[in-house]
Scaffold this active site. Structure first.
Site, short mmCIF file in Angstrom:
data_model
loop_
_atom_site.label_atom_id
_atom_site.label_comp_id
_atom_site.label_asym_id
_atom_site.label_seq_id
_atom_site.Cartn_x
_atom_site.Cartn_y
_atom_site.Cartn_z
CD GLU A 5 -7.87 -6.86 9.99
OE1 GLU A 5 -8.22 -6.21 8.99
OE2 GLU A 5 -6.71 -7.37 10.09
CG HIS A 14 -14.15 -8.59 7.42
ND1 HIS A 14 -13.82 -7.76 8.47
CD2 HIS A 14 -13.12 -8.49 6.54
CE1 HIS A 14 -12.65 -7.18 8.22
NE2 HIS A 14 -12.20 -7.60 7.06
CG HIS A 32 -8.64 -6.26 1.72
ND1 HIS A 32 -8.90 -4.91 1.61
CD2 HIS A 32 -9.41 -6.87 0.79
CE1 HIS A 32 -9.81 -4.73 0.66
NE2 HIS A 32 -10.14 -5.90 0.15
CD GLU A 33 -4.92 -5.20 4.98
OE1 GLU A 33 -5.61 -6.10 5.47
OE2 GLU A 33 -5.43 -4.17 4.50
CD GLU A 53 -3.04 -1.33 2.02
OE1 GLU A 53 -3.49 -0.28 2.48
OE2 GLU A 53 -3.48 -2.46 2.33
CD GLU A 97 -7.74 0.23 3.23
OE1 GLU A 97 -8.62 -0.34 3.86
OE2 GLU A 97 -6.55 -0.13 3.23
CD GLU A 140 -6.32 -3.35 0.60
OE1 GLU A 140 -6.89 -2.30 0.88
OE2 GLU A 140 -5.73 -4.03 1.46
#
Ligand code: NOJ
Ligand code: CA
Length: 686
Positions: A373, A371, A440-441, A172, A465, A459
């Site tokens: 995380e 989801h 993501h990540e 990112e 974001e 991602e």
């Protein structure tokens, strides 16, 4: 077996020489003859490859392999045998930019041995769209401790490149556009233009191995660096193994890189027997509000994932031809995120009635997205994985979005061998439970979606974001990532904010607490460009990410209702990194066009010759309003109102050309429908 029944494959497998002299050059040529790879051996017994495109020397590759503690893997090799093969194949995939892929390449395999008795096959493939090579080691050692890779890419002359800095922790980062000669470190895809040739260095089929970065060791000379393990070594490998492919996509136009299938072609065929449960989807989610600060992941008065809000999103999806709904912040543990965290992957917060939400989604025919995380806690997640996925599957979950926003334990880097093994374990466990993954990540995409088609999207770059809580992503960035990050595979950018200046968000008290000074935070492109990004930024799971109240009653949301991410055919038609991009896709009998420009207004002429001949199509055009009034943006700058748009319709055939006019930071999206509604209305709005 399937290959032999359906395709034309010639495996020549000719052993040319039993022992090959070091001085003799061996040449591998792409099927169209434009790319040549000339192989030589150095005096110290390492292989060098000179890559030329249309006769111009592009780079020398020192294919010096790996270094390990237990054996010499890089030097003293002599060639025992040379094998050649030729493949001309087509194969199909369940989803992708293109469902049918051609794999046409020539292969050269150098079978070598060194003083240590190490057998090394350097396998090189030349396609019309680039080359790939990998090291296949066979040693007597029980295991190998890899301490370095010595592959070097040495450009023949300077050029420009587009890449993010080398980091083993994150992708990112902003994409830089600079001379190759001043680039100190870079991650891949590393896209470049040298003379008239465009290219991109990357890797394919990354399994059980760390990712590679590029570090400049001299002028135009880049050495690969592997992400280290906490003990400082790079990889623990068995005595016999193959590395991922090192790849260079090549094209004479920048868009040729996007249209290349080289990365997929260097991956193994599908490893999942029953793929009937895998399908592209459009989705909305309880998501953007948390990034804006209007909602929270934690269970408090602004909690986003409440039963009521979930059902409101399910109703919206069902009413708007949207397949799925993502819920973030549904499970316990968010209050400790980033600190002494512990996520509970099976227990919902008390105000989120998971069973009720799942039953309601099922009743409405909407796919449930869970989801997870992890905050980077990979061991804890691995321990919970099987139980959690079994539970999600029983609830009817089709997709799990994973996230690794936080440091991994014990100094494990996000892109190291242990992390790569973790990401793969998630994909394989998900496949067992018929779950698709949106990571993501993540670790970078290297084409493993061919083998594991439940690894849908990820991602792995600055996504939407960043606009909510930082200066965000420029139109130039959005014109660059299709030529860099997206060369590796699909991206879950999460496009589609209609409330460009966050007018609604500004009304919530939580926004200030979350982000302090928000004046820099708004969407840096026009609304029409937000729509075009659904087409441009390929993802088989495509999100309309804005708060759903910003879509309700908005005429431009018709595009997303009509949009189908399950495309059969795609082509990047025109573009230059950082400047502009035009992409066309077909899904069923509909075509979609997406165009975007950087910070200059531009008109691009797009011949519609990809449409079916003899058919009349209705083009629904979502364009920038050229008469947008100049306004003061949240950061005080004056610019034409980015929310202003025009929707109009045209009847077109394959012999027509569209003039795609875009404002600065703008874009245009077009749906081409085979059923004519003779709609002559024009809607202007903001
Ligand atoms: C970062 C992810 O990219 C984003 O999509 C997610 O909402 C947050 N982490 C929280 O998991
Ligand atoms: Ca992220």
């Amino acid at each position: 077996m399937r290959i032999f029944m359906t395709t034309k494959v010639f495996l020549l497998g000719i052993a040319l020489l039993a022992s090959v002299s070091c001085s003799k050059n061996t040449v591998l040529t792409s099927p169209d003859g434009k790319i040549t790879v000339e192989q030589t051996m150095t005096e110290t017994g390492t292989t060098e490859l000179d890559v030329s495109v249309s006769g111009d020397h592009l780079m020398k590759i020192s294919a010096a392999g790996l270094e390990a503690l237990e054996a010499d893997l890089s030097e003293g090799f002599f060639i025992k045998k040379i094998k050649r093969a030729k493949v001309d194949d087509t194969w199909t995939q369940p989803w992708g930019e293109n469902k049918t892929i051609t794999d046409c390449h020539n292969e050269l395999a150098l079978l070598m041995q060194n003083r240590d008795g190490v057998h090394l096959t350097l396998r090189i493939r030349a396609f019309d769209d680039g080359i790939g090579f990998r090291y296949e080691y066979e040693t007597d050692a029980d295991s190998l401790t890899v301490i370095d890779e010595n592959t070097r890419f040495i450009f023949a002359e300077d050029g420009i490149c587009w890449s993010i800095p080398g980091s083993f922790e994150t992708y990112e980062l902003d994409v830089r556009n600079q001379p190759i000669s001043v680039t100190e470190t870079a991650n891949t895809p590393f896209t470049f233009k040298v003379g008239g040739a465009y290219g991109s260095i990357h890797e394919a089929a990354l399994y059980d191995f760390p990712e590679m970065n590029l570090h400049r060791c001299d002028s135009l000379d880049f050495i690969t660096k592997l992400a280290p393990r906490p003990d400082g070594c790079k990889a623990h490998m068995p005595g016999t193994f193959s590395t991922p492919w090192r790849t260079i996509q090549l094209a004479d136009k920048a868009v040729g890189l996007i249209n290349s299938s080289l990365i997929l072609n260097l991956n193994a065929p599908c490893a999942i027997d029953d793929i009937s449960w895998i399908r592209p989807q459009k989705y909305v989610g309880v998501w953007w509000g948390m990034h804006l600060g209007t909602h929270t992941w934690t269970c408090d008065e602004r909690h986003g994932a409440t039963t009521e809000n979930a059902m409101r999103h399910i109703d919206f999806a069902a009413a708007n031809n949207i397949d799925g709904v993502l819920f973030e912040g549904w499970n316990k543990g968010w209050e400790h995120w980033g600190g002494r965290q512990h996520f509970d992957y099976c227990t919902p917060y008390p105000d989120f009635d998971l069973e009720k939400v799942a039953a309601y989604a099922k009743e409405k025919g909407v796919s449930l997205w869970m989801h997870n995380e992890t905050g980077g806690s990979i061991f804890e997640y691995e321990a919970a994985l099987d139980t959690a996925f079994a539970m999600y599957s029983a609830l009817g979950t089709e997709v799990v979005k994973t996230g690794y926003a936080g440091g991994m334990p014990g100094g494990i880097l996000h892109h190291s061998q242990r992390a790569v093994q973790h990401y793969q374990k998630v994909v394989e466990t998900a496949a067992k439970h018929h779950i698709m993954i949106d990571a993501h990540e993540p670790i970078k995409e290297t084409g493993i979606r061919r083998t594991w088609p439940n690894m849908m999207t990820r991602e792995g770059a600055k996504g939407m974001e960043w606009n909510a809580w930082s200066k965000g992503n420029s139109s130039e960035y959005l014109c660059t990532i299709p030529f860099v990050r997206l060369l590796s595979g699909p991206m879950d950018y999460t496009p589609g904010v209609f409330d460009i200046y966050f007018k609604r968000a500004a009304q919530y008290p939580g926004r200030e607490e979350w982000n302090g000074d928000n004046s820099q935070c708004y969407i840096k492109t026009t609304l029409a460009r937000q729509i075009a990004n659904w087409v441009i930024l390929y993802s088989p799971l495509q999100m309309a990410c804005d708060l759903i109240e910003n879509y309700e009653g908005h005429p431009a949301f018709q595009f997303f209702r009509d949009f189908d991410p399950d495309c059969e055919w795609s082509e990047a038609l025109a573009g230059e990194p950082g400047e502009y991009i035009v992409v066309a896709r077909r899904a069923g009998d509909r075509f979609f066009l997406g165009a975007g420009t950087g910070n200059e207004a531009r008109t691009v002429k797009v011949p519609l010759d990809f449409l079916e001949d003899g058919k009349v199509y209705q083009a629904d055009i979502y364009a920038d309003d050229p008469d947008a009034p100049v306004i003061t943006q949240p950061d005080g700058t004056r610019a034409p109102d980015k929310t202003a748009y025009k929707i109009y319709h045209k009847e077109v055939t394959s012999s027509d050309t569209l003039d795609i006019s875009m404002s600065a930071d703008g874009g245009q999206a077009v749906v081409l429908l085979p059923d004519i509604k003779s709609d002559s209305s024009t809607i202007s709005g903001k």
